[in-house]
Design an enzyme around this catalytic site. Structure first.
Site, PDB file in Angstrom:
ATOM      1  N   ASP A   1      49.168 -23.045   9.038  1.00  7.16           N
ATOM      2  CA  ASP A   1      49.531 -21.723   8.514  1.00  7.16           C
ATOM      3  C   ASP A   1      50.773 -21.210   9.220  1.00  7.16           C
ATOM      4  O   ASP A   1      51.675 -20.647   8.611  1.00  7.16           O
ATOM      5  CB  ASP A   1      48.383 -20.733   8.731  1.00  7.16           C
ATOM      6  N   VAL A   2      50.794 -21.393  10.535  1.00  9.89           N
ATOM      7  CA  VAL A   2      51.902 -20.840  11.303  1.00  9.89           C
ATOM      8  C   VAL A   2      53.204 -21.571  11.000  1.00  9.89           C
ATOM      9  O   VAL A   2      54.248 -20.932  10.824  1.00  9.89           O
ATOM     10  CB  VAL A   2      51.595 -20.865  12.815  1.00  9.89           C
TER      11      VAL A   2
END
Lengths: 444, 406
Positions: A176-177
């Site tokens: 996600d990051v």
């Protein structure tokens, strides 16, 4: 006060969770006015855990730590996009905005009538970023995934793990990051293009593809040799020692990587030139690699006697690459990160209060973002945005709230109560619990 | 970037002159992202050896060749190469001339290197006030670790990602390959564009100071808040069942990540798998499933062995569960989704032959990535730049070559 690079840019963020909101955090710090769009029916899921002291207050949805981290310096608006009035307000906001950034599955914004084609018609130079798991085209376009799934699909899980074991999932939100970091770059790139040409565009970001892009040499290894690379733990194919070693303390470790025979000589010296290290097998990298298991055992017998911080200092003084295997607590107290102001204290609404948050943009000379504003409470800026930006009269604003199209309280309250820290400790989910963490962090 | 004809601009960074003093991954990846979207990147390599990534491989048929290293070819597409030794007075002069006309400098040498060459960022900005200097280093340009030695392994450790990865009772393990370097590269690219936008508006140059350790630590914000909000030091997950968060072996010798999803409905999950036992009280909530994780694994393990990973993937997606196959490089290379999206680009390289590699990072509808040229041979564009652009004569160039400056 000097202008910030993105002052005058307005970004609408109908985003959720991690992969998109974190992409917009640096843009907000660089001066963009960011309007985060949620709904009272589906508040951002990041508003959940962790809660201050693990105790959800009455308005728990305004106190999620991850939410605070990602949404500083943004305005918070709730809009139910399943209603005509909600869509109308959204479109009015689009006409006065520069960027729309969203991370729903492809069907969602289309079904609201808010996909790029629809919005370009009312705002021709709009920049519109769609961040999806697999992209907006292709046979998997409607498949769903979370960050951990993308780690598996992208090949990262396959190449992570011990030589003798199955594939290992790393940090569950890692993908996600990195999706967010790549989205930040993509939006800035599109802004550069618009600055020069006046043209907006659609950015189709597949989280799958940005993850594979960070594994280019893995793909080429297969292309060149027909071999899919295997897991190698912490090892290097040619260099040794190249491993993390146990240290004094509770699950403490130090990483040591010798790049050359010189590094090995220096390591020997720091260890006090023990007799075993003089073994001629260990004199060259190929020899150390062949006898790696024994070498690691002997080094571990030495590292066990010291805390990792002390070893790092002594090894670094001798020029050997060594690093503490840092915990989340270590990061917060790390002298290097502190010296560079990587963490900044922000006053979040009570009862959360003062918390350290990551620096929200990059250190760039001459570009000094002002102190962070706390993340907005749910619907905190509904009135400001409707009245000041769109010029809605008070009765219309009240009507929208009365119809439940806007609001400041979730439609359903679902406070989560995680297991108490003592129980997490007993089960091994955590390594340590510091009830006095605020004192340790200098917050009280 | 002023006075240009907007219609002639088809790429975001078209005409932006980037000098790359980059090596290995972080600096070259940053400059590659700019090059892929139109920047004219001139890569400065040490004469003789070139960028160390030329020796890293992988190589076609496993035959080492500094002109055919896969890592180098991937990270340096769309760039030109000039060999130059900034440690010599003449090399320094040439570099200063190039930087006087450049828009961006990307560098990832150890802190102090630029200063040692007499090319301190302040001095560069004095000569060229509109220059954006992007510096990438292991720990940043100041602070107590500034001069610490580092590798991918130690940066992953210090950045905090390693501690939570691996088995509870074994040593922490790092992600495969070079995530720390790539994460720093994309952050540096973002910072460079932010600085450029400001420079275009104000005419003032900037120096961005990117730390690889910070880039890795940023990926961990959701772990960091567990301590700063509750006081919990997170560890690798305990050895108690997979909790449906870890790969399960499949019939074809592969693995599937069998996630029921954040909002997933457990009854539907049990129905899809056709295992009524899953509906028993002991598995009814996430909490109960965590307590009985080992028993759950005993039931699920043989079930997942009944189908291949791709069969599970497509079946579960039809039921709206976010299953994911654990793909190897081979799976990815032949992936129908990537194929359908034209993710891979193929081009001819003089030393490596036909090379197929990842192409566009993201799809930009109006200014798509262009594959303009393959990665350069070492010093391929030296004459073109020194004679063609800086105006040195053929004789002067021959003298520079003989002296080992270029």
């Amino acid at each position: 006060m000097r202008r910030l690079p993105l002052e005058g840019i307005r970004i609408l963020e109908p985003g959720q969770a991690w992969a998109l909101p974190f992409a917009i955090t640096p843009l907000a710090a660089l001066g963009a006015q960011v309007i985060k769009i949620e709904s009272t029916v589906r508040p951002d899921m990041s508003r959940g855990q962790p809660q201050p002291d693990g105790q959800p207050p009455e308005d728990y949805w305004n106190h999620g730590g991850a939410y605070h981290e990602m949404n500083r310096n943004k305005l918070g608006v709730t809009l139910d996009l399943r209603t005509e009035a909600g869509v109308r307000v959204f479109k009015e906001l689009v006409t006065i905005s520069d960027v729309v950034a969203e991370n729903f599955p492809p069907r969602v914004m289309h079904n609201f009538g808010l996909d790029y084609q629809a919005l370009r018609a009312i705002k021709p130079d709009l920049i519109y970023l769609s961040s999806t798991a697999y992209g907006n085209t292709g046979p998997w376009r409607n498949y769903i995934a979370y960050g951990s799934a993308l780690q598996a699909v992208s090949g990262l899980t396959w190449v992570t793990g011990y030589e003798d074991g199955p594939p290992v999932q790393g940090g569950l939100l890692y993908n996600d990051v990195i999706s967010a970091m790549n989205a930040t770059f993509a939006i800035l790139t599109a802004l550069a293009f618009r600055t020069r040409t006046g043209k907006g565009q659609w950015i189709d970001l597949a989280q799958y593809e940005v993850a594979v892009s960070q594994l280019g040499e893995m793909v080429l290894e297969y292309a060149f040799t027909g071999r899919a690379p295997a897991r190698q733990g912490n090892h290097d194919p040619a260099l040794a020692p190249h491993q993390v070693f146990p240290c004094q303390g509770n699950d403490r470790w130090i990483a040591i990587a010798c790049r050359s025979d010189h590094d090995w000589e220096q390591l020997r010296m720091v260890m006090g030139n023990p007799a075993w290290a003089a073994d001629s097998h260990y004199a060259t990298a190929p020899g150390r690699k062949v006898h790696e298991a024994g070498l690691e055992q002997s080094i571990a017998a030495w590292t066990r006697g010291f805390p990792p911080e002390e070893l790092m200092q002594r090894l670094q003084a001798a020029g050997v690459p060594a690093g503490v295997v840092a915990t989340n607590k270590d990061l917060l107290l790390d002298p290097q990160l502190r010296a560079r102001d990587f963490f900044r204290t922000v006053a979040q609404p009570a009862p959360t209060g003062l918390r350290p948050h990551l620096r929200s943009s990059w250190p760039i000379s001459g570009i000094q973002p002002p102190p962070d504003q706390p993340a907005p409470t749910l619907g905190q800026h509904n009135r400001y945005v409707l009245a000041e930006l769109l010029g809605y009269p008070p009765d219309q604003i009240v009507a929208l709230e009365a119809q439940g199209i806007t609001g400041m309280v979730p439609a359903q309250r679902r406070p989560q109560r995680p297991a108490p820290p003592e129980e997490l400790l007993r089960q091994g989910f955590i390594n340590e619990y510091n009830p006095d963490y605020k004192t340790i962090l200098g917050l009280s | 970037m002023t006075g240009e004809q907007p219609e002639a601009v088809t790429q975001p960074f078209q005409g932006v002159r980037v000098i790359e003093l980059g090596r290995d991954i972080a600096g070259p990846y940053c400059a590659k992202l700019l090059a892929d979207f139109g920047a004219d990147v001139l890569k400065i390599e040490p004469p003789g050896a070139g960028d160390p990534s030329r020796r890293a491989g992988p190589f076609p048929q496993n035959l080492p060749n500094p002109e055919a290293s896969g890592l180098f070819l991937y990270l340096n597409t769309n760039k030109r190469s000039l060999t130059l030794d900034p440690g010599t007075a003449t090399g320094r002069t040439l570099l200063a001339e190039l930087l006087a006309k450049a828009d961006v400098l990307v560098e990832n040498y150890p802190p102090g290197s630029l200063e040692g060459w007499g090319l301190a960022a302040d001095a560069l900005l004095q000569r060229n006030p509109k220059l954006v200097v992007t510096r990438i280093s292991s720990f940043g340009q100041q602070g107590p670790y500034r001069d610490y030695q580092a590798t991918e392994l130690t940066l992953y450790a210090l950045g905090g990602m390693q501690y939570i990865t691996g088995a509870y009772d074994r040593e922490p393990v790092k992600h495969g390959y070079h995530q720390a370097q790539y994460v720093a590269g994309v952050n540096a690219a973002g910072a460079t564009v932010a600085a450029l936008l400001d420079t275009w508006a104000t005419g003032e140059g900037h120096v961005a100071d990117i730390s690889i350790m910070e880039a890795v630590a940023s990926t961990l914000f959701s772990t960091i808040v567990e301590y700063s909000y509750v006081g919990l030091v997170e560890r690798r997950e305990p050895r108690k069942g997979s909790n449906l968060r870890h790969p399960m072996p499949t019939r074809d010798g592969g693995y599937i990540l069998p996630s029921p999803g954040v909002m997933g409905d457990w009854e539907t999950y049990a129905r899809m798998l056709g295992i009524p036992e899953l509906l028993e009280e002991r598995f009814s909530t996430p909490g109960n499933r965590a307590v009985h994780a080992d028993e759950l694994d005993d039931i699920l393990r043989p079930a997942f062995k009944e189908k291949a990973k791709d069969e599970w993937f497509h079946q579960a997606q039809e039921w709206r569960f976010p299953f994911a196959p654990v793909q190897s490089a081979q799976d990815i290379y032949h992936c129908p989704q990537l194929e359908a999206r034209g993710f891979f680009v193929e081009s001819e390289h003089p030393a490596a032959g036909r090379v197929r590699m990842p192409g566009a990072l993201v799809k930009l509808s109006e200014s798509p990535r262009q594959h303009r040229r393959p990665a350069p041979l070492l010093g391929q564009h030296t004459a073109e730049v020194i004679s063609g652009e800086l105006g040195y004569s053929r004789e002067e160039l021959a003298r520079l070559r003989a002296a080992g400056v270029v």
